[in-house]
Design an enzyme around this catalytic site. Structure first.
Site, PDB file in Angstrom:
ATOM      1  CD1 TRP A 166      -4.026  30.259   6.775  1.00 32.56           C
ATOM      2  CD2 TRP A 166      -3.225  32.346   6.793  1.00 32.56           C
ATOM      3  NE1 TRP A 166      -3.186  30.388   5.690  1.00 32.56           N
ATOM      4  CE2 TRP A 166      -2.676  31.669   5.682  1.00 32.56           C
ATOM      5  CE3 TRP A 166      -2.855  33.678   6.988  1.00 32.56           C
ATOM      6  CZ2 TRP A 166      -1.795  32.257   4.777  1.00 32.56           C
ATOM      7  CZ3 TRP A 166      -1.977  34.284   6.088  1.00 32.56           C
ATOM      8  CH2 TRP A 166      -1.464  33.575   5.000  1.00 32.56           C
ATOM      9  CG  ASP A 192      -6.286  27.951   8.718  1.00 35.07           C
ATOM     10  OD1 ASP A 192      -6.118  27.518   7.567  1.00 35.07           O
ATOM     11  OD2 ASP A 192      -5.443  27.835   9.632  1.00 35.07           O
ATOM     12  N   GLY A 241     -10.222  30.603   0.127  1.00 35.05           N
ATOM     13  CA  GLY A 241      -8.915  29.975   0.287  1.00 35.05           C
ATOM     14  C   GLY A 241      -8.230  29.867  -1.058  1.00 35.05           C
ATOM     15  CB  SER A 242      -5.352  27.882  -2.108  1.00 33.76           C
ATOM     16  OG  SER A 242      -5.790  26.592  -1.761  1.00 33.76           O
ATOM     17  CD  GLU A 263     -15.703  35.353  -2.853  1.00 33.17           C
ATOM     18  OE1 GLU A 263     -14.899  36.004  -3.547  1.00 33.17           O
ATOM     19  OE2 GLU A 263     -16.924  35.467  -2.958  1.00 33.17           O
ATOM     20  CG  LEU A 264     -11.135  30.188  -5.401  1.00 29.36           C
ATOM     21  CD1 LEU A 264     -11.191  29.258  -6.594  1.00 29.36           C
ATOM     22  CD2 LEU A 264     -11.150  29.397  -4.103  1.00 29.36           C
ATOM     23  CB  CYS A 297      -7.769  37.323  -1.637  1.00 27.05           C
ATOM     24  SG  CYS A 297      -9.064  38.331  -0.925  1.00 27.05           S
TER      25      CYS A 297
HETATM   26  P1  NAD Z   1      -6.250  26.874   1.857  1.00 27.11           P
HETATM   27  O1  NAD Z   1      -7.069  26.579   0.661  1.00 27.11           O
HETATM   28  O2  NAD Z   1      -5.104  25.993   2.139  1.00 27.11           O
HETATM   29  O3  NAD Z   1      -7.152  26.848   3.206  1.00 27.11           O
HETATM   30  C1  NAD Z   1      -8.310  27.614   3.357  1.00 27.11           C
HETATM   31  C2  NAD Z   1      -9.287  26.855   4.271  1.00 27.11           C
HETATM   32  O4  NAD Z   1      -9.667  25.652   3.612  1.00 27.11           O
HETATM   33  C3  NAD Z   1      -8.710  26.436   5.629  1.00 27.11           C
HETATM   34  O5  NAD Z   1      -9.725  26.556   6.611  1.00 27.11           O
HETATM   35  C4  NAD Z   1      -8.334  24.983   5.401  1.00 27.11           C
HETATM   36  O6  NAD Z   1      -8.330  24.233   6.596  1.00 27.11           O
HETATM   37  C5  NAD Z   1      -9.462  24.530   4.488  1.00 27.11           C
HETATM   38  N1  NAD Z   1      -9.133  23.370   3.644  1.00 27.11           N
HETATM   39  C6  NAD Z   1      -7.898  22.943   3.247  1.00 27.11           C
HETATM   40  N2  NAD Z   1      -8.022  21.833   2.489  1.00 27.11           N
HETATM   41  C7  NAD Z   1      -9.348  21.548   2.411  1.00 27.11           C
HETATM   42  C8  NAD Z   1     -10.109  20.535   1.751  1.00 27.11           C
HETATM   43  N3  NAD Z   1      -9.527  19.588   1.005  1.00 27.11           N
HETATM   44  N4  NAD Z   1     -11.456  20.562   1.871  1.00 27.11           N
HETATM   45  C9  NAD Z   1     -12.063  21.534   2.585  1.00 27.11           C
HETATM   46  N5  NAD Z   1     -11.406  22.518   3.239  1.00 27.11           N
HETATM   47  C10 NAD Z   1     -10.057  22.535   3.139  1.00 27.11           C
HETATM   48  O7  NAD Z   1      -5.822  28.394   1.717  1.00 27.11           O
HETATM   49  P2  NAD Z   1      -4.827  29.200   2.617  1.00 27.11           P
HETATM   50  O8  NAD Z   1      -3.462  28.924   2.112  1.00 27.11           O
HETATM   51  O9  NAD Z   1      -5.093  28.995   4.043  1.00 27.11           O
HETATM   52  O10 NAD Z   1      -5.265  30.700   2.245  1.00 27.11           O
HETATM   53  C11 NAD Z   1      -4.585  31.451   1.334  1.00 27.11           C
HETATM   54  C12 NAD Z   1      -5.296  31.456   0.009  1.00 27.11           C
HETATM   55  O11 NAD Z   1      -6.602  31.962   0.159  1.00 27.11           O
HETATM   56  C13 NAD Z   1      -4.615  32.390  -0.986  1.00 27.11           C
HETATM   57  O12 NAD Z   1      -4.518  31.747  -2.235  1.00 27.11           O
HETATM   58  C14 NAD Z   1      -5.546  33.569  -1.072  1.00 27.11           C
HETATM   59  O13 NAD Z   1      -5.499  34.283  -2.266  1.00 27.11           O
HETATM   60  C15 NAD Z   1      -6.880  32.949  -0.814  1.00 27.11           C
HETATM   61  N6  NAD Z   1      -7.836  33.931  -0.261  1.00 27.11           N
HETATM   62  C16 NAD Z   1      -8.823  34.391  -1.072  1.00 27.11           C
HETATM   63  C17 NAD Z   1      -9.727  35.339  -0.611  1.00 27.11           C
HETATM   64  C18 NAD Z   1     -10.831  35.861  -1.506  1.00 27.11           C
HETATM   65  O14 NAD Z   1     -11.733  36.509  -1.018  1.00 27.11           O
HETATM   66  N7  NAD Z   1     -10.785  35.601  -2.788  1.00 27.11           N
HETATM   67  C19 NAD Z   1      -9.620  35.801   0.688  1.00 27.11           C
HETATM   68  C20 NAD Z   1      -8.605  35.317   1.502  1.00 27.11           C
HETATM   69  C21 NAD Z   1      -7.712  34.358   0.999  1.00 27.11           C
END
Ligand code: NAD
Length: 526
Positions: A166, A192, A241-242, A263-264, A297
């Site tokens: 998001w 998201d 994501g995370s 990309e975490l 991130c």
């Molecule tokens: P998140 O991992 O909770 O969610 C990210 C996406 O994954 C969402 O679309 C979510 O619905 C989906 N998701 C959740 N659980 C899943 C599963 N079990 N299987 C498949 N998909 C699933 O992350 P968040 O809290 O929404 O985002 C923040 C995190 O993202 C932070 O840790 C940040 O550092 C990271 N981030 C990294 C980058 C990068 O380029 N490295 C960029 C943006 C955000």
């Protein structure tokens, strides 16, 4: 090209015209009749009803994607490149609505929403211009010069699953998919739930640019359900994501030997070197720490300042942080916007309280600002954070940074490399010294006299994480080739590699040995 888009969202009261919501959400593949309500971070009020996809909907998206992918892969590189360049123009032309939606879904400021428009346009232009080169077969050296010809093809993987977060609703939704599509893949995407409208507005422009409707399929729903189904079916997975979610995805993908880029998270350091321009470094640190309210991130959360500059830098930095304006506005005048949700406010509040309980001092900020909106939190600077504090090593993903002193460059490198992450690092100071230590920093990107934008904005540069910050790279040639299978094609002429039938093995081995010795002296690698 004349725009076919519907009337832009009405945004005067931080809502979206329900008719516009319906025209956008019609692009989601969903037959359940169920919806999830998203919230406008600026007000905490409801923003949109987002349809939820069932597992059958995800299956249908993959079926359709697999049916059309060979046809899409057979289109000319020229056609695909032209559509990417048209998308570039459309993104710029429709920036106003895109920024409105980014702000309404994420709560960030106008200028940070504009960063996303620029990044997406740059990405479309980069791959539009570079595709001819990327898609061309590459010549390699054959086993026998002239007799063996080798070329390398990069064939599309098939159906690429994209799961996006998001925090950058526009560019994280679309920028990773463009090279996948350019390479001849079809995309099944789950944005998201909180940031679907922006992603869908971008998909609408994508179609208007001339890409066939079904080459980018959108599904929506819980990550653990819809996201998991994508991971179980895709031929390649691109996840942002995370670290916790990314690790689970890697395990699932490994069961099918399917490749992925992840990309975490990050706990990104900035080093201020002796000889740095203090005012410039302080100005750079403000942007590096508080863009998108730190929900970025590559955002800086640890600031290491040389002992000789520390006091002056701290004063210059705090002065700027305290002068920052916060506000819920679709105008350009706020320096920092809202956090996305109550849970983000809770995370940062807990990190600050816990750091203070463990000996830290708040130099600036440190308070939620419900007077501005339900999810506002001040840009916050801490000093004296001890190892016992949660925010010492954990990612906050909010507007919180800790200041530390160091004595020697060796110590600065060691401190920057501490912890599990390795996404981005920034160094302010004399360029030769900074270049000298960049290679020793364990981070996928190192920005000298910039926070993160020099590398992130340069689409020719690969971007991604080391260690727990991920694997694989977006952007550049690597960001394209990750979506392809490498296929070597060898053409043998005149003689088989094993020698002509008329020559028995022993004399052939002697001839070959002689030839190898000659080649060792005469050939050089291109
Ligand atoms: P998140 O991992 O909770 O969610 C990210 C996406 O994954 C969402 O679309 C979510 O619905 C989906 N998701 C959740 N659980 C899943 C599963 N079990 N299987 C498949 N998909 C699933 O992350 P968040 O809290 O929404 O985002 C923040 C995190 O993202 C932070 O840790 C940040 O550092 C990271 N981030 C990294 C980058 C990068 O380029 N490295 C960029 C943006 C955000």
């Amino acid at each position: 090209m004349a725009s076919t888009l519907s009337t832009p969202a009405s945004t005067s009261d931080f809502t979206v015209d329900p008719a516009r919501v319906r025209s956008l959400t019609a692009l989601i593949r969903s037959t359940t009749g169920e919806t999830r309500t998203t919230t406008a971070p600026f007000t905490g009020g409801p923003l949109a009803l987002i349809p939820v996809s069932s597992l059958d909907d995800v299956d249908a998206a993959f079926d359709e994607a697999r049916r059309i992918q060979p046809r899409w892969a057979a289109t000319s590189v020229r056609q695909r490149a032209a559509a990417l360049l048209r998308l570039h123009d459309l993104v710029l032309a429709h920036q106003s609505e895109l920024m409105d939606l980014v702000q309404l879904e994420s709560g960030k400021t106008r200028k940070h929403a504009y960063d996303e428009v620029v990044h997406l346009a740059l990405t479309a232009r980069y791959y539009g211009r570079r595709l001819k080169h990327l898609a061309a077969p590459q010549r390699k050296v054959g086993v026998f010069p002239l007799i063996t010809q080798i070329s390398v093809n990069h064939v599309p993987k098939g159906v690429v699953g994209i799961i996006s977060p998001w925090n950058y609703p526009l560019t994280m939704a679309m920028a990773d998919g463009l090279p996948a599509i350019a390479a001849g893949n079809v995309v099944v995407h789950k944005p998201d739930s909180q940031s679907c409208l922006t992603a869908l507005a971008a998909v609408e422009l994508f179609r208007e640019a001339g890409f066939p409707a079904d080459v980018w399929q959108v599904v929506s729903g819980a990550g653990s359900v819809v996201g998991t189904s994508i991971v179980q079916q895709a031929d390649y997975i691109c996840f942002t994501g995370s670290t916790a979610t990314g690790t689970g995805i890697a395990k699932l993908a490994a069961e099918r030997l399917v490749n992925y880029s992840l990309e975490l998270g990050g706990k990104n350091p900035m080093i201020v070197l002796p000889g740095a321009d203090i005012e410039k470094a302080a100005e750079g640190a403000v942007g590096a720490c508080f863009s998108s309210a730190g929900q970025l991130c590559v955002s800086i959360e640890r600031l290491y300042v040389h002992d000789t500059l520390y006091d002056d830098f701290r004063d210059a930095f705090i002065r700027r942080v305290q002068a920052m304006s916060l506000g819920a506005t679709l105008g350009w005048d706020a320096d920092m916007g809202s956090l996305v949700s109550a849970s983000q406010v809770e995370t940062i509040s807990k990190h600050v309280e816990n750091a203070v309980a463990n000996g830290a001092t708040v130099l600036a900020g440190g308070r939620a600002r419900p007077d501005l909106g339900p999810h506002f939190y001040e840009p916050t600077v801490l000093e004296g954070v001890t190892e016992a504090a949660d925010c010492f090593a954990e990612e906050t993903f909010g507007p919180l940074v800790s200041l530390y002193r160091y004595d020697t460059i060796e110590q600065a490198v060691q401190l920057a490399n501490a912890g599990e992450y390795g996404l981005n690092a920034s160094i302010y100071g004399p360029v030769p010294v900074a270049r000298g230590i960049a290679g020793r920093i364990k981070a996928g990107t190192v920005n000298i006299n910039e926070g993160f934008a020099a590398t992130f904005g340069s689409i020719d540069a690969p971007m991604g994480g080391m260690r727990s910050s991920g694997t694989g790279r977006r952007q550049g040639d690597e960001g394209y080739y990750r979506y392809t299978e490498t296929q070597a094609v060898g053409v043998q002429r005149l003689l088989p590699v094993s020698g002509p039938a008329a020559i028995p093995p022993r004399p052939y081995a002697a001839v070959l040995t002689f030839l190898l010795r000659v080649l060792r002296r005469t050939t050089t690698r291109r």
